[in-house]
Design a protein around this motif. Sequence first.
Motif, mmCIF file in Angstrom:
data_model
loop_
_atom_site.group_PDB
_atom_site.id
_atom_site.type_symbol
_atom_site.label_atom_id
_atom_site.label_comp_id
_atom_site.label_asym_id
_atom_site.label_seq_id
_atom_site.Cartn_x
_atom_site.Cartn_y
_atom_site.Cartn_z
ATOM 1 N N SER A 321 34.406 61.263 62.731
ATOM 2 C CA SER A 321 33.863 59.906 62.831
ATOM 3 C C SER A 321 32.518 59.822 62.133
ATOM 4 N N ASP A 322 32.292 58.703 61.469
ATOM 5 C CA ASP A 322 31.071 58.552 60.659
ATOM 6 C C ASP A 322 29.792 58.789 61.463
ATOM 7 N N TRP A 323 29.805 58.389 62.738
ATOM 8 C CA TRP A 323 28.546 58.460 63.497
ATOM 9 C C TRP A 323 28.164 59.888 63.864
ATOM 10 N N LYS A 324 29.103 60.843 63.766
ATOM 11 C CA LYS A 324 28.746 62.222 64.114
ATOM 12 C C LYS A 324 29.104 63.200 62.994
ATOM 13 N N LYS A 325 29.122 62.687 61.783
ATOM 14 C CA LYS A 325 29.487 63.521 60.641
ATOM 15 C C LYS A 325 28.247 63.912 59.851
ATOM 16 N N LYS A 326 28.241 65.146 59.323
ATOM 17 C CA LYS A 326 27.164 65.515 58.393
ATOM 18 C C LYS A 326 27.726 66.398 57.288
ATOM 19 N N TYR A 327 26.965 66.564 56.242
ATOM 20 C CA TYR A 327 27.316 67.522 55.196
ATOM 21 C C TYR A 327 26.205 68.556 55.119
ATOM 22 N N LEU A 328 26.536 69.721 54.581
ATOM 23 C CA LEU A 328 25.537 70.782 54.467
ATOM 24 C C LEU A 328 24.831 70.662 53.115
ATOM 25 N N ASN A 329 23.715 71.355 52.977
ATOM 26 C CA ASN A 329 23.006 71.323 51.694
ATOM 27 C C ASN A 329 23.914 71.769 50.557
ATOM 28 N N SER A 330 24.737 72.801 50.871
ATOM 29 C CA SER A 330 25.596 73.333 49.810
ATOM 30 C C SER A 330 26.686 72.345 49.403
ATOM 31 N N CYS A 331 26.879 71.279 50.196
ATOM 32 C CA CYS A 331 27.910 70.286 49.861
ATOM 33 C C CYS A 331 27.479 69.391 48.701
ATOM 34 N N ASP A 332 26.172 69.390 48.400
ATOM 35 C CA ASP A 332 25.679 68.477 47.364
ATOM 36 C C ASP A 332 26.383 68.660 46.026
ATOM 37 N N ASP A 333 26.733 69.937 45.723
ATOM 38 C CA ASP A 333 27.347 70.221 44.420
ATOM 39 C C ASP A 333 28.867 70.138 44.446
ATOM 40 N N CYS A 334 29.422 69.736 45.589
ATOM 41 C CA CYS A 334 30.878 69.803 45.715
ATOM 42 C C CYS A 334 31.533 68.560 45.124
ATOM 43 N N SER A 335 32.635 68.787 44.396
ATOM 44 C CA SER A 335 33.295 67.672 43.715
ATOM 45 C C SER A 335 34.226 66.892 44.637
ATOM 46 N N VAL A 336 34.553 67.434 45.806
ATOM 47 C CA VAL A 336 35.473 66.710 46.686
ATOM 48 C C VAL A 336 34.781 66.221 47.968
ATOM 49 N N LYS A 337 33.451 66.185 47.920
ATOM 50 C CA LYS A 337 32.686 65.750 49.096
ATOM 51 C C LYS A 337 33.152 64.394 49.628
ATOM 52 N N GLU A 338 33.445 63.480 48.708
ATOM 53 C CA GLU A 338 33.861 62.123 49.081
ATOM 54 C C GLU A 338 35.065 62.105 50.018
ATOM 55 N N SER A 339 36.039 62.983 49.744
ATOM 56 C CA SER A 339 37.265 62.951 50.536
ATOM 57 C C SER A 339 37.251 63.974 51.666
ATOM 58 N N CYS A 340 36.201 64.783 51.738
ATOM 59 C CA CYS A 340 36.155 65.865 52.734
ATOM 60 C C CYS A 340 35.692 65.323 54.078
ATOM 61 N N CYS A 341 36.200 65.923 55.167
ATOM 62 C CA CYS A 341 35.805 65.465 56.496
ATOM 63 C C CYS A 341 34.356 65.830 56.803
ATOM 64 N N GLY A 342 33.807 66.805 56.085
ATOM 65 C CA GLY A 342 32.446 67.237 56.380
ATOM 66 C C GLY A 342 32.381 68.084 57.651
ATOM 67 N N PHE A 343 31.233 67.997 58.333
ATOM 68 C CA PHE A 343 31.008 68.828 59.524
ATOM 69 C C PHE A 343 30.522 67.951 60.677
ATOM 70 N N PHE A 344 30.777 68.430 61.882
ATOM 71 C CA PHE A 344 30.234 67.716 63.033
ATOM 72 C C PHE A 344 28.720 67.836 63.027
ATOM 73 N N GLU A 345 28.053 66.798 63.468
ATOM 74 C CA GLU A 345 26.595 66.782 63.570
ATOM 75 C C GLU A 345 26.083 68.069 64.237
ATOM 76 N N TRP A 346 26.821 68.572 65.228
ATOM 77 C CA TRP A 346 26.349 69.728 66.001
ATOM 78 C C TRP A 346 26.871 71.066 65.470
ATOM 79 N N TYR A 347 27.400 71.038 64.249
ATOM 80 C CA TYR A 347 27.880 72.283 63.638
ATOM 81 C C TYR A 347 26.695 73.190 63.327
ATOM 82 N N ASP A 348 26.837 74.454 63.693
ATOM 83 C CA ASP A 348 25.758 75.422 63.503
ATOM 84 C C ASP A 348 26.195 76.437 62.451
ATOM 85 N N GLU A 349 25.511 76.414 61.307
ATOM 86 C CA GLU A 349 25.942 77.257 60.194
ATOM 87 C C GLU A 349 25.951 78.738 60.521
#
Lengths: 361, 415
Positions: A321-349
């Motif tokens: 869900s958009d309200w609890k989604k985040k991307y990591l710094n390393s996602c900035d260079d990713c070409s499929v970021k747009e379609s990716c689910c990303g990570f939960f806000e509380w994801y711990d790397e």
Amino acid sequence: MIDLTIRFTGIETITEAFVSKVVKFEPMLVDSSCTNLVRDDDGKIFYQGQLISFESTNSLDENEVVLIFPKEGLIQRFYRPQSNSNTILITERCDQCCMMCSQPPKNKDYLYWNLYKQALLLVEDSAVVGISGGEPTLEKHDLLDLFEFAKTNRPDITFHVLTNAQHFVEKDILRLSEIAENILWGVPIYADTPELHDKIVGKPGAFEALMSGFSILLKSNSRVELRTVLIQENMGNLPSLAKFVGKYFQWPEVWSLMQLEPIGFAKIQWESKFADTSLFFDFVKEAIVVSQACGIQIQLFNFPTCTVPEMFQKFCVDSISDWKKKYLNSCDDCSVKESCCGFFEWYDESHGYTNLKAISS
Amino acid sequence: MNSLDAFKALSREFNDQLRTHSPSDLNYAILIPTLRCNLRCSYCQVSRADFNSKGYDWSQTKTDDVINYLLKNSTQDLKVEFQGGEPTLRVDLLGYIIEKVSAFRPDATFVICSNLQELTTELLSILENDKVYLSCSLDGPKEIHQANRTFESHLTEQFFDNLDFILSNFGTDKISLLPTISDYSKVNETIDFYFEKGLKDIFLRPVNYHGFARKKFRKESEDIKSWQVAYQSGIDYLFAKNERSKHKLAEATFSIHLSKFFNPSSKNYVDLRNPNPLGKDYLVFDYDGAIYPTDEARMMSRIGLIDFRIGDIKTGLDKKSVEEINLKNSNIGDATCNKCRYQSFCGVDNIDKISRYGSLDLPTENTFFCQNHLSIFKFVSNKIASKSEIDIKNMNFHLTGFYEPTTLFSGYYND
């Protein structure tokens, strides 16, 4: 992160909770009997000409539907048109106690049935409204009543209900079948054996009750999404569960395999629960293969695209869900970021996936 | 009964309904805008008319009648297949029909079954439309293709040039290629050639028992044993080749039969539907305006042995004829089929039965249809029981497109 409940000040004339829609400011519309919230071009929100101030940097969106609790000074964001997820939390009570529950049961209800009905009348055309808990069917009678109200007054709305499906009885079949096409029931199954399923959900007899729930959903032509959260406990059973699904679950619309959300009970002893599918994907692969062979639609929820072998990436869904989604710094260079689910806000790397890598185009 | 068993019983009932459900509205139309052809293949199933002959093409009125019929009676996802003769001899009609039908059925797709001898600019411009596909015969390398179809080397060259042009300009997904195997000893050469061309699918089928083939290849088309030997060794050859090569080729007959074991709603082949209602979701509109239930029914009627026509474009479907051909359209109740363990995977082909044996009374176990499909089901069943990793990966590939090991075949299927 987007706050779904916002503290505010600025409404003193009213004490009763009420439903409101956020509309664009137009001078002609200023009217003291109007219960709409008015949004100006700067995102400032007014109620009957008075500025509302929020204890949050978030503003409200145009055409958003909110529940306003003036006494408590709370605005509950009921339906946000731009969101991929609008969900009503009915109750935090539950008759199961799943070992990876993201929202552990509490003795707390939100049974504002009349407000929900009014709010449903205001949402945009063909809206999808989620219902979750706790276990929403603990309030089965009022819940079905809400769906019947919507079916009559807003047949364009569809509901996505997360339920353990253990509270339906034979005599619900008629009611269920009449609302069948407007409801998608998201029902979890964690294993194909009572022992393992019951252990995971923390309720003896759950599997048995679930099977009778499935029978009722099938008999009533209900639409069903099967859901399986993957943890270390049931990962080994997944290939066997897939064959069970292939054989007996031709009738649901889709089977969703879900990665773990690192919050609630899941966070307790995380290391013994999280199944790192970026390291070991074979059982998920087997489930995909079996479901494809049997003609079962399958989708991967909460699987960041780069954790999935390339040929299976097409099954990944932008599910967080958009309200609890985040991307990591390393996602900035990713070409499929747009379609990716990303990570939960509380994801711990530091306790997450071993293999993450921006995908180059 | 506990709730698990009760649920399983209900689900099985649901699966049975999936298996036996057939759509009742027209979603597949085969159109024959001309019966004329610019080739004279040895095994021609439709007894094509000569390139220069008169009276074998649709008039403008007939064309409009067919379009109106389709728009009145078909589903939104209509598929139109242009057959012949060589339909591209009337590329003007193809363009006209595609335009008219698409205007009202934006989701409709079109397949032009062409011999690919002539690629005119009109045809190429029709192919730019991504709802339009090609289906062509490709019997194998030049020698085989020429021996069966083109006879003269300049025609053979012309065909292969055109094929390469289509493959390189439109890609392999634009065109499906089908061999007809008339020399059963040359299956492997045809498979090799499909690999060489980088094609994704092959449909290994024996020479048909219709039209010219009925006389010229009588022995082959009745000799189910030799065909099955050739087919099965062809599959083993293809499996071994898939294991060695990066490119993978799937064989359609094998996929169709294999998927029956796992997916109760797989109905990708009309012959294996049960029941198999004729004259409902699938119709053939012939060059003379006659309506037939299947392409084989048209072929049979063409050689004058029996009249399978079930209507005419002017008067529509004849209800009585449709009822008649649907009399025994299910294998449930058939003495042979009731004893067969593959009954729920299999189907009925009354047109083939009548065409070969003149009546429906012959015991099913003595029919080509039964012997052919039973051999394939047994073959597939043995493969499923196989422990060979090559077989397992190939079967997975045929079912799911993934060439990967799986435990799917260890004693499991949806019966």
